[in-house]
Design a protein around this motif. Structure first.
Motif, PDB file in Angstrom:
ATOM      1  N   LEU A 100       0.823  -1.211   0.000  1.00 41.69           N
ATOM      2  CA  LEU A 100       0.000   0.000   0.000  1.00 41.69           C
ATOM      3  C   LEU A 100       0.856   1.259   0.000  1.00 41.69           C
ATOM      4  O   LEU A 100       0.531   2.237  -0.686  1.00 41.69           O
ATOM      5  N   GLY A 101       1.944   1.263   0.758  1.00 43.84           N
ATOM      6  CA  GLY A 101       2.791   2.455   0.811  1.00 43.84           C
ATOM      7  C   GLY A 101       3.496   2.740  -0.498  1.00 43.84           C
ATOM      8  O   GLY A 101       3.559   3.889  -0.946  1.00 43.84           O
ATOM      9  N   SER A 102       4.023   1.707  -1.147  1.00 45.93           N
ATOM     10  CA  SER A 102       4.694   1.923  -2.431  1.00 45.93           C
ATOM     11  C   SER A 102       3.698   2.318  -3.505  1.00 45.93           C
ATOM     12  O   SER A 102       3.998   3.166  -4.364  1.00 45.93           O
ATOM     13  N   ALA A 103       2.495   1.736  -3.481  1.00 46.73           N
ATOM     14  CA  ALA A 103       1.471   2.128  -4.468  1.00 46.73           C
ATOM     15  C   ALA A 103       1.027   3.559  -4.263  1.00 46.73           C
ATOM     16  O   ALA A 103       0.895   4.327  -5.226  1.00 46.73           O
ATOM     17  N   ALA A 104       0.800   3.950  -3.000  1.00 46.14           N
ATOM     18  CA  ALA A 104       0.368   5.322  -2.730  1.00 46.14           C
ATOM     19  C   ALA A 104       1.465   6.323  -3.054  1.00 46.14           C
ATOM     20  O   ALA A 104       1.184   7.413  -3.585  1.00 46.14           O
ATOM     21  N   VAL A 175      -5.415   6.097  -5.539  1.00 45.83           N
ATOM     22  CA  VAL A 175      -4.886   5.147  -4.568  1.00 45.83           C
ATOM     23  C   VAL A 175      -4.292   5.861  -3.363  1.00 45.83           C
ATOM     24  O   VAL A 175      -4.441   5.410  -2.221  1.00 45.83           O
ATOM     25  N   ASP A 176      -3.631   7.002  -3.586  1.00 42.99           N
ATOM     26  CA  ASP A 176      -3.024   7.719  -2.466  1.00 42.99           C
ATOM     27  C   ASP A 176      -4.089   8.217  -1.495  1.00 42.99           C
ATOM     28  O   ASP A 176      -3.968   8.069  -0.275  1.00 42.99           O
ATOM     29  N   THR A 177      -5.166   8.784  -2.028  1.00 41.39           N
ATOM     30  CA  THR A 177      -6.242   9.290  -1.174  1.00 41.39           C
ATOM     31  C   THR A 177      -6.933   8.169  -0.421  1.00 41.39           C
ATOM     32  O   THR A 177      -7.240   8.284   0.779  1.00 41.39           O
ATOM     33  N   VAL A 178      -7.196   7.054  -1.105  1.00 39.68           N
ATOM     34  CA  VAL A 178      -7.889   5.939  -0.472  1.00 39.68           C
ATOM     35  C   VAL A 178      -7.032   5.313   0.625  1.00 39.68           C
ATOM     36  O   VAL A 178      -7.518   5.024   1.734  1.00 39.68           O
ATOM     37  N   VAL A 179      -5.749   5.108   0.351  1.00 42.63           N
ATOM     38  CA  VAL A 179      -4.873   4.473   1.344  1.00 42.63           C
ATOM     39  C   VAL A 179      -4.701   5.373   2.567  1.00 42.63           C
ATOM     40  O   VAL A 179      -4.795   4.909   3.723  1.00 42.63           O
ATOM     41  N   LEU A 180      -4.457   6.666   2.351  1.00 44.30           N
ATOM     42  CA  LEU A 180      -4.315   7.575   3.481  1.00 44.30           C
ATOM     43  C   LEU A 180      -5.626   7.704   4.251  1.00 44.30           C
ATOM     44  O   LEU A 180      -5.624   7.819   5.484  1.00 44.30           O
ATOM     45  N   GLY A 181      -6.760   7.684   3.540  1.00 50.13           N
ATOM     46  CA  GLY A 181      -8.041   7.734   4.229  1.00 50.13           C
ATOM     47  C   GLY A 181      -8.293   6.498   5.071  1.00 50.13           C
ATOM     48  O   GLY A 181      -8.796   6.595   6.196  1.00 50.13           O
ATOM     49  N   ALA A 182      -7.935   5.324   4.532  1.00 44.28           N
ATOM     50  CA  ALA A 182      -8.095   4.092   5.309  1.00 44.28           C
ATOM     51  C   ALA A 182      -7.192   4.091   6.533  1.00 44.28           C
ATOM     52  O   ALA A 182      -7.598   3.654   7.622  1.00 44.28           O
ATOM     53  N   ALA A 183      -5.957   4.587   6.375  1.00 37.36           N
ATOM     54  CA  ALA A 183      -5.053   4.659   7.522  1.00 37.36           C
ATOM     55  C   ALA A 183      -5.563   5.641   8.574  1.00 37.36           C
ATOM     56  O   ALA A 183      -5.477   5.374   9.783  1.00 37.36           O
ATOM     57  N   ALA A 184      -6.108   6.783   8.129  1.00 31.48           N
ATOM     58  CA  ALA A 184      -6.658   7.750   9.079  1.00 31.48           C
ATOM     59  C   ALA A 184      -7.883   7.196   9.792  1.00 31.48           C
ATOM     60  O   ALA A 184      -8.074   7.401  10.994  1.00 31.48           O
ATOM     61  N   LEU A 185      -8.724   6.468   9.047  1.00 35.52           N
ATOM     62  CA  LEU A 185      -9.912   5.860   9.659  1.00 35.52           C
ATOM     63  C   LEU A 185      -9.518   4.801  10.682  1.00 35.52           C
ATOM     64  O   LEU A 185     -10.104   4.717  11.774  1.00 35.52           O
ATOM     65  N   LEU A 186      -8.502   4.008  10.346  1.00 39.85           N
ATOM     66  CA  LEU A 186      -8.046   2.981  11.273  1.00 39.85           C
ATOM     67  C   LEU A 186      -7.361   3.591  12.486  1.00 39.85           C
ATOM     68  O   LEU A 186      -7.455   3.061  13.597  1.00 39.85           O
ATOM     69  N   GLY A 187      -6.677   4.715  12.276  1.00 35.04           N
ATOM     70  CA  GLY A 187      -5.993   5.367  13.387  1.00 35.04           C
ATOM     71  C   GLY A 187      -6.889   6.218  14.257  1.00 35.04           C
ATOM     72  O   GLY A 187      -6.461   6.677  15.319  1.00 35.04           O
ATOM     73  N   GLY A 220       1.415   2.598  10.272  1.00 35.10           N
ATOM     74  CA  GLY A 220       2.719   3.205  10.527  1.00 35.10           C
ATOM     75  C   GLY A 220       3.759   2.782   9.508  1.00 35.10           C
ATOM     76  O   GLY A 220       4.503   3.621   8.967  1.00 35.10           O
ATOM     77  N   MET A 221       3.836   1.498   9.226  1.00 33.11           N
ATOM     78  CA  MET A 221       4.770   1.012   8.213  1.00 33.11           C
ATOM     79  C   MET A 221       4.427   1.574   6.841  1.00 33.11           C
ATOM     80  O   MET A 221       5.320   1.907   6.051  1.00 33.11           O
ATOM     81  N   MET A 222       3.138   1.684   6.534  1.00 37.10           N
ATOM     82  CA  MET A 222       2.723   2.222   5.243  1.00 37.10           C
ATOM     83  C   MET A 222       3.203   3.651   5.067  1.00 37.10           C
ATOM     84  O   MET A 222       3.678   4.036   3.991  1.00 37.10           O
ATOM     85  N   ARG A 223       3.098   4.470   6.097  1.00 34.50           N
ATOM     86  CA  ARG A 223       3.518   5.875   5.992  1.00 34.50           C
ATOM     87  C   ARG A 223       5.020   5.985   5.769  1.00 34.50           C
ATOM     88  O   ARG A 223       5.487   6.840   5.007  1.00 34.50           O
ATOM     89  N   LEU A 224       5.803   5.136   6.428  1.00 32.39           N
ATOM     90  CA  LEU A 224       7.250   5.147   6.203  1.00 32.39           C
ATOM     91  C   LEU A 224       7.588   4.767   4.762  1.00 32.39           C
ATOM     92  O   LEU A 224       8.413   5.425   4.105  1.00 32.39           O
ATOM     93  N   VAL A 225       6.958   3.715   4.270  1.00 31.57           N
ATOM     94  CA  VAL A 225       7.217   3.263   2.900  1.00 31.57           C
ATOM     95  C   VAL A 225       6.734   4.308   1.898  1.00 31.57           C
ATOM     96  O   VAL A 225       7.410   4.578   0.891  1.00 31.57           O
ATOM     97  N   ARG A 226       5.587   4.910   2.132  1.00 32.32           N
ATOM     98  CA  ARG A 226       5.055   5.931   1.223  1.00 32.32           C
ATOM     99  C   ARG A 226       5.997   7.122   1.127  1.00 32.32           C
ATOM    100  O   ARG A 226       6.262   7.644   0.027  1.00 32.32           O
ATOM    101  N   ALA A 227       6.508   7.573   2.267  1.00 34.19           N
ATOM    102  CA  ALA A 227       7.435   8.707   2.256  1.00 34.19           C
ATOM    103  C   ALA A 227       8.692   8.383   1.460  1.00 34.19           C
ATOM    104  O   ALA A 227       9.195   9.220   0.682  1.00 34.19           O
ATOM    105  N   GLU A 228       9.210   7.180   1.609  1.00 32.60           N
ATOM    106  CA  GLU A 228      10.409   6.798   0.859  1.00 32.60           C
ATOM    107  C   GLU A 228      10.104   6.630  -0.621  1.00 32.60           C
ATOM    108  O   GLU A 228      10.925   6.980  -1.481  1.00 32.60           O
ATOM    109  N   ALA A 229       8.910   6.099  -0.947  1.00 33.38           N
ATOM    110  CA  ALA A 229       8.533   5.955  -2.357  1.00 33.38           C
ATOM    111  C   ALA A 229       8.343   7.319  -3.019  1.00 33.38           C
ATOM    112  O   ALA A 229       8.675   7.496  -4.202  1.00 33.38           O
ATOM    113  N   LEU A 230       7.816   8.289  -2.286  1.00 28.65           N
ATOM    114  CA  LEU A 230       7.691   9.652  -2.828  1.00 28.65           C
ATOM    115  C   LEU A 230       9.059  10.236  -3.155  1.00 28.65           C
ATOM    116  O   LEU A 230       9.216  10.948  -4.162  1.00 28.65           O
ATOM    117  N   ARG A 231      10.046   9.944  -2.321  1.00 27.72           N
ATOM    118  CA  ARG A 231      11.393  10.442  -2.600  1.00 27.72           C
ATOM    119  C   ARG A 231      12.021   9.727  -3.799  1.00 27.72           C
ATOM    120  O   ARG A 231      12.649  10.347  -4.650  1.00 27.72           O
TER     121      ARG A 231
END
Length: 342
Positions: A100-104, A175-187, A220-231
């Motif tokens: 999910l993080g790499s896709a987002a 995909v980015d909006t859906v994944v971040l929304g799901a993470a926010a809903l879960l958090g 949490g792991m998704m956010r770390l991977v997403r940040a690295e994939a954005l870079r």
């Protein structure tokens, strides 16, 4: 300002040695020459303190709990429970976070495109899977057959719609909006309350417990991977791969995933610690695995029946603290290794 020092080699060696001991005990627990089997009560030795005896004598080396269960046996088989629950759950949340993080991070809001027929079939399959989740958790064979039939219908619907003009048209998926929304809903719900609620509704086993912990701990792991994939997606070699016309699947698998691996490797011990503490907490509260299952949390919980039995707190508490500190040492070592310039 005082800076944190990296882990010394002897600290890392002690951490690896303790974790290796826990892994060996958990792996070979059924074949170890323990004097008593797990979940077996000794009516003649209730709340017995630690004893000393000859190597051949069947004594309770670390004492017994209020029900007469041997503490040493429960500790050893608790290592096995730790391996069968915590390690698969940590691997699952890591895989979910990577996907999910790499896709987002790589595709963003409009980068992932697919035919409308596939999107519709995927949405129907997800809704059906969520609807059958309570039945699947209970081990209902008829529910499994119905779920497989519903999955086959979704596949057939996708094939039929793909033949139509409407189904062939590509559609972008945010995909980015859906994944971040799901993470926010879960958090938005405290993790422990969420896990306790689900555990109180569905029966937990060595299959459903790792699934529950892995599905609730991935943001949490998704956010770390997403940040690295954005870079990574802004680097020149990614732009060159796109210019050459390489498919996105090849770019992600050959270039993005190897780039995010140092971050995943550094974060994995931390999330393994999170899983261990969560599993011990819910077992201590009595809503985790069945009561007859050996667990450090169950052993700590048994001290409530006999508050004066100090050995029911010291031995499992010492094991849990040593495991958490060892994982922390590995986490700190990985962080310093990833941060050191090559």
């Amino acid at each position: 300002m005082k800076t944190k020092q990296p882990v010394t080699p002897w600290q890392r060696a002690l951490a690896l040695g303790w974790l290796g001991l826990v892994a060996c005990l958990g792996t070979f627990a059924p074949w170890l020459p323990l004097p008593y089997p797990p979940a077996t009560s000794d009516a003649l030795a209730l709340s017995t303190p630690p004893q000393l005896g000859s190597a051949m004598a069947a004594v309770h080396w670390l004492g017994t709990d209020a029900l007469g269960r041997d503490v040493l046996t429960e500790l050893v088989f608790g290592c096995r429970t730790l391996l069968l629950v915590s390690l698969p759950a940590a691997v699952l949340l890591t895989l979910v976070g990577i996907v999910l993080g790499s896709a987002a991070g790589y595709f963003g809001g409009v980068g992932l495109k697919m035919a409308r027929a596939y999107w519709l079939a995927l949405a129907l399959w997800l809704v059906g899977t969520l609807a059958y989740t309570p039945l699947l958790g209970g081990g209902n064979a008829a529910a499994y057959l119905q779920w497989l039939l519903a999955s086959g219908i979704c596949v057939g619907l996708a094939v039929l719609l793909r033949l139509s003009g409407w189904g062939q048209q590509p559609a972008a998926f945010p995909v980015d909006t859906v994944v971040l929304g799901a993470a926010a809903l879960l958090g938005s719900v405290p993790r422990l309350i969420l896990v306790l609620t689900v555990a109180a509704i569905l029966p937990l086993s060595f299959v459903s417990m790792p699934l529950l912990l892995g599905i609730t701990c991935w943001p949490g792991m998704m956010r770390l991977v997403r940040a690295e994939a954005l870079r990574i997606r802004q680097l020149p070699y990614i732009e060159a791969a796109r210019a050459l016309g390489l498919p996105n699947s090849r770019i992600v698998s050959r270039h993005v995933w190897p780039g995010i691996w140092p971050v995943v490797r550094a974060a994995f011990p931390f999330y393994l610690t999170l899983i261990v503490t969560t599993e011990t907490t819910i077992s201590f509260l009595g809503v985790g695995l069945p009561a007859e299952t050996a667990s450090w949390g169950h052993l700590l919980s048994s001290a409530r029946l006999a508050p004066g039995n100090w050995w029911l707190i010291v031995f499992p508490g010492f094991s849990l603290v040593c495991t958490i500190i060892s994982l922390r040492f590995l986490t700190q070592k990985q962080v310093f290794s990833a941060a050191t310039p090559k």
